[in-house]
Design an enzyme around this catalytic site. Structure first.
Site, PDB file in Angstrom:
ATOM      1  N   HIS A  95      33.027  28.762  45.528  1.00  0.00           N
ATOM      2  CA  HIS A  95      34.411  29.231  45.715  1.00  0.00           C
ATOM      3  C   HIS A  95      34.450  30.140  46.957  1.00  0.00           C
ATOM      4  O   HIS A  95      34.686  31.352  46.853  1.00  0.00           O
ATOM      5  CB  HIS A  95      34.864  29.973  44.457  1.00  0.00           C
ATOM      6  CG  HIS A  95      36.355  30.118  44.336  1.00  0.00           C
ATOM      7  ND1 HIS A  95      37.241  29.633  45.281  1.00  0.00           N
ATOM      8  CD2 HIS A  95      37.120  30.702  43.364  1.00  0.00           C
ATOM      9  CE1 HIS A  95      38.474  29.910  44.898  1.00  0.00           C
ATOM     10  NE2 HIS A  95      38.436  30.557  43.747  1.00  0.00           N
ATOM     11  N   CYS A 118      38.168  37.455  39.618  1.00  0.00           N
ATOM     12  CA  CYS A 118      38.853  36.507  40.513  1.00  0.00           C
ATOM     13  C   CYS A 118      40.198  36.071  39.936  1.00  0.00           C
ATOM     14  O   CYS A 118      41.067  35.630  40.688  1.00  0.00           O
ATOM     15  CB  CYS A 118      37.964  35.304  40.777  1.00  0.00           C
ATOM     16  SG  CYS A 118      37.380  34.506  39.281  1.00  0.00           S
TER      17      CYS A 118
END
Ligand code: CP
Ligand code: NVA
Length: 343
Positions: A140, A278
């Protein structure tokens, strides 16, 4: 006269995984994100991508990544086009390679969120335009730009800090934190049960970078040892997109919940400690999943308690906002023909 544009090390590059970038390059993108944030707050235009078309490919759901790419593209003067899982032929009637060739002939840059890292790689190989990984099962990277930007805002530096990720050590965010931290000289602790330790391959990659940067890495199932001296305590959902093993993960990870007792184990002074996530987070029962889990397993919070989430340590919403500024920096650097004299 020399062509200074040739000195831009980012121009035309894809961002598929952090391992493809040096510490100096990642730091440049973080700092550029901070600069663009200042411009945005001051209302100063920054139309570095005027007239460009950006494709936003999403095989999985998203709030932050989609919103960040959309608003960042518009602020840069580009036109974003959302292509969701059911909107295009990709994966059903058309191969990734053929899709790449078509999109590359019309768009100047492609964001891809999906399952397979190999699909992001095929898109980059065959489209001829920069491809930005908006999350795969493995990595990511755009999350990392925002995360280390948030860390720099809070501590004024990155190198030498200690970041502890507690949770599923085999997921995309854990992989990215371990490897990016290792590149940037951040001491990274992964605290999880042994079955969820990052694979040897990921650990070895991180160790290689750590040997260069001086970062100290620790992979442990011992909470006391793992939390010690942390500046940043980070967690993520226990069940990632594409998975459905709630019961198994609850059994494995309940002892590794980020709660106040876990934060206390850091021994770090309050002004040197933050919590990050996140997002999305499972910290109460205000969601459909939250209600289902409460009904089935009696749990009203999972990877982080509501107490920690809403405490003075929480930086998750600053982190979310920074997705936009940092994605903007990445798109402008790789597509904007900017003058970047050195990194
Ligand atoms: N953190 C993150 O990637 O959020 P979204 O899934 O909402 O994009
Ligand atoms: N590990 C999570 C991250 C979400 C941003 C997932 O893949 O679902």
């Amino acid at each position: 006269m020399t062509n200074d544009f040739k000195q831009n090390v980012f121009q035309g590059r894809s961002v598929l995984a952090e391992k493809d970038f040096t510490a100096a390059e990642l730091e440049y993108l973080v700092d550029f994100g901070l600069h663009l944030k200042a411009l945005k707050k001051a209302g100063i235009p920054h139309h570095y991508l005027e007239g460009k078309n950006i494709a936003l490919l999403f095989e999985k759901s998203s709030t932050r990544t989609r919103s960040a790419f959309t608003t960042a593209a518009i602020d840069l003067g580009a036109h974003p086009e959302y292509l969701g899982q059911n909107d295009i032929q990709l994966g059903k009637k058309e191969s990734t390679s053929d899709t790449a060739k078509v999109l590359g002939s019309m768009f100047d840059g492609i964001e891809f969120r999906g399952f397979k890292q190999s699909d992001a790689e095929i898109l980059a190989r065959d489209s001829g335009v920069p491809v930005w990984n908006g999350l795969t099962d493995e990595w990511h990277p755009t999350q990392m730009l925002a995360d280390f930007m948030t860390i720099k805002e809070n501590f004024g530096k990155i190198k030498g800090l200690t970041l502890t990720f507690m949770g599923d050590g085999r997921n995309n965010v854990a992989h990215s934190l371990l490897v990016t931290g290792a590149i940037l000289g951040v001491n990274v602790h992964i605290v999880s049960p042994k079955v969820l330790f990052p694979s040897d391959e990921i650990q070895n990659l991180a160790k290689k970078f750590a040997a260069e940067s001086g970062a100290e890495l620790l992979i442990t199932d011992d909470l006391d040892e793992g939390m010690k001296r942390s500046n940043i305590v980070y967690t993520d959902v226990w069940v990632s997109m594409g998975e459905n093993n709630w019961k198994q993960r609850i059994d494995e990870l309940l002892p590794y919940q980020v709660n106040m007792a876990a934060l206390k184990k850091t021994g770090t002074p309050d002004d040197q400690l933050i919590f990050m996530h996140c997002l999305p987070a499972f910290h109460n029962t205000d969601t459909q999943y939250g209600k289902e889990i409460k009904e089935k397993y009696g749990l009203s919070e999972m990877e982080v308690t509501d107490e920690v989430f809403t405490s003075k340590y929480g930086r998750q919403f600053e982190e979310a906002e920074n997705r936009m500024h940092s994605i903007k920096a990445m798109m402008a650097a790789t597509l904007g023909n900017l003058f970047i004299s050195r990194v």
